[in-house]
Every structure is written in C-alpha cells, then in structure tokens.
Design a protein around this motif. Sequence first.
Motif, short mmCIF file in Angstrom:
data_model
loop_
_atom_site.label_atom_id
_atom_site.label_comp_id
_atom_site.label_asym_id
_atom_site.label_seq_id
_atom_site.Cartn_x
_atom_site.Cartn_y
_atom_site.Cartn_z
N ARG A 1 0.83 -1.21 0.00
CA ARG A 1 0.00 0.00 0.00
C ARG A 1 0.86 1.26 0.00
O ARG A 1 0.51 2.27 -0.60
CB ARG A 1 -0.89 0.02 1.24
N SER A 2 2.01 1.19 0.71
CA SER A 2 2.84 2.41 0.81
C SER A 2 3.36 2.82 -0.57
O SER A 2 3.51 4.00 -0.86
CB SER A 2 3.99 2.19 1.77
N GLU B 1 0.63 4.66 -2.28
CA GLU B 1 0.45 6.00 -1.72
C GLU B 1 1.56 6.94 -2.21
O GLU B 1 1.31 8.13 -2.44
CB GLU B 1 0.36 5.91 -0.20
N GLU C 1 0.78 10.51 -4.19
CA GLU C 1 1.35 11.80 -3.80
C GLU C 1 2.13 12.43 -4.96
O GLU C 1 1.94 13.60 -5.30
CB GLU C 1 2.28 11.60 -2.60
N ARG D 1 -6.78 2.48 0.87
CA ARG D 1 -7.18 3.17 2.11
C ARG D 1 -7.66 4.56 1.71
O ARG D 1 -6.85 5.49 1.59
CB ARG D 1 -6.00 3.25 3.07
N ARG D 2 -8.93 4.68 1.46
CA ARG D 2 -9.49 5.88 0.82
C ARG D 2 -9.25 7.17 1.62
O ARG D 2 -8.79 8.17 1.07
CB ARG D 2 -10.99 5.64 0.61
N GLY D 3 -9.56 7.13 2.91
CA GLY D 3 -9.41 8.36 3.72
C GLY D 3 -7.96 8.83 3.72
O GLY D 3 -7.66 10.01 3.55
N ARG D 4 -7.05 7.89 3.91
CA ARG D 4 -5.62 8.21 3.93
C ARG D 4 -5.18 8.76 2.56
O ARG D 4 -4.44 9.72 2.47
CB ARG D 4 -4.86 6.92 4.27
N ALA D 5 -5.69 8.12 1.50
CA ALA D 5 -5.32 8.56 0.14
C ALA D 5 -5.79 10.00 -0.08
O ALA D 5 -5.05 10.83 -0.63
CB ALA D 5 -5.95 7.63 -0.89
N GLU D 6 -7.00 10.31 0.37
CA GLU D 6 -7.51 11.67 0.16
C GLU D 6 -6.68 12.70 0.94
O GLU D 6 -6.43 13.80 0.45
CB GLU D 6 -8.99 11.75 0.56
N ARG D 7 -6.26 12.32 2.14
CA ARG D 7 -5.42 13.26 2.92
C ARG D 7 -4.08 13.50 2.22
O ARG D 7 -3.59 14.62 2.15
CB ARG D 7 -5.19 12.71 4.34
N LEU D 8 -3.53 12.43 1.65
CA LEU D 8 -2.25 12.56 0.95
C LEU D 8 -2.39 13.47 -0.28
O LEU D 8 -1.52 14.30 -0.57
CB LEU D 8 -1.78 11.19 0.44
#
Length: 242
Positions: free
Chosen positions: A87-88, A91, A95, A119-126
């Motif tokens: 996943r990293s 991500e 970014e 990981r949708r929420g994390r992706a949106e924050r990135l």
Amino acid sequence: MAFFAPPSAVHGRRLVLPPSEAHHATRVLRHEPGDEIWVVDGAGARHRVRLDQAGEGKTVGTILETREETGEPPYHLTLGLGLLKKRSRYETFLEKAVELGAARLIPLSTRYAERDTLRRGRAERLLRAALKQSGRSRLPRLDAPTPLPDLLADTPQPSAGRTFLAHRRAEAGDPSLAEGLKDVRPDGRLRVLVGPEGGFSDSEVEAAEDAGATVVSLGPRRLRAETAALAAGAAVMLALNG
Ligand code: SAM
C-alpha cells in the motif's frame, strides 16, 4: 505553503478554515489576525486571505484576491495504475502524481493485481497535502478501484483523447511513450495505464488494443509499477510543457 478549504467554506468574501487547517494555522504556524495566508480550494481557485479571527475554535478571514488554475497543466492526464500489494508504494504514487499534474487517478483491478482496495481516507489526505505543497489549485479526482474491462469499455475515440498502455513485450517494436506523445495536443486529453507488480496479462493487452489503446514502451529496463506510472507522468509533463 497554502492551506486547504473547499468551495463550501467561502461565503461571499468570507472564508472559514476547516478545523484541521485552523489548528495548523494557529497552533503550529502561530498565525494571528491581520496575517495574510494563501488558501487553495481544490476546484481551481487559490485565494489570498487576511485573517480576521484566528483560533482553533474558529479561524475566519477575508478574501483579498483570487487566482484561477494556478499550477495546473494545460492538458488533462489520467493515470491508471494497477492496485499494488504494498500500500505504501501506491500512496507514494498518489502523492507524486499530484505533483506531476495528473488530473485523474484510477486504481485498476487487473488479472494480476494482488489487492482490490485502497485506504481511501488516507489517500484523500495525501492528495490534499500534495496539492497544498505543490502549488496546484485542482485536486485530482481519485476513482474507486475500477476493473480494467470497465475502463476499457469507456475508452474515447483517439480524436477525443489518446489511451496509452505501458507494457514490456518479449519482441521489441512498440513505440516509446515519448513517440506516442508527439501526436497529443498540448491541451489534449490522455490516459496512461500501468500494470501492477505482475504486469498486464496478454489478454488484457489485447483487449486494450482492441479498445483503441496504443501499447507503449517506457524504455529497456523493467521499472517497478509505481516508478513506471510516475515516469509516464513526468514524460507527459515535460513533453507537453505542463
Ligand atoms: N512482470 C512484468 C514484466 O516482466 O514485464 C513486470 C511488470 S512491471 C513491474 C509493472 C508495470 O510497469 C508493467 O505492467 C508496465 O505497465 C510497467 N512497466 C515497467 N517497466 C516498463 C517498461 N520498460 N516499458 C513499459 N512498461 C513498463
């Protein structure tokens, strides 16, 4: 670095920072009333704002100036990348793709993809963090994981936008992406599709060609999937002056 506030945070010339941005502005960067900050809305606008009230509870300012489409390339680039086991790495791709000017990002479910979620929420924050950092004003659209056949069914006619699929074939002869880009207008629409760690299957490549995609090479070395997607984004940016 700019702050982020969606268009719904703007009321006339008044702008209310969302709580997490207000925290960063007032607690971390110690902004006070009277300070000027830049706020990007992710929909194409970048505002210069004078803070009238600064506190974690409420941080409100007056818009002094708005600039449209700052940092945006003239073309519309979609990058599709097969979902990756790590996943990293995915991500990292998300970014960097923002920095490179991609307008739309499509996680692809393919034959050899070893995952089917993000990981949708994390992706949106990135994506938001990269938007603020890079000086862009439009947040790329992030699609839900999409089966490759669904995406191919939606392939536009070449006149309305080119689709390139990056693939290493046993026999040489496919054009390079750089060659393919010579036919794309600087303000054109284009999509570049890159496979997951295991690559695309032969039948996926065939289906893409049947749907009008051009198979392209990214050079003689086997790149990791996320490197390939980012190299493609950088090639587009440099070839089309984005
Ligand atoms: N098992 C695959 C193989 O041997 O070709 C490797 C897949 S590679 C790690 C992941 C994806 O990156 C591929 O599906 C392709 O889209 C892209 N890719 C990597 N290197 C490439 C190159 N030199 N030319 C075109 N595409 C490449």
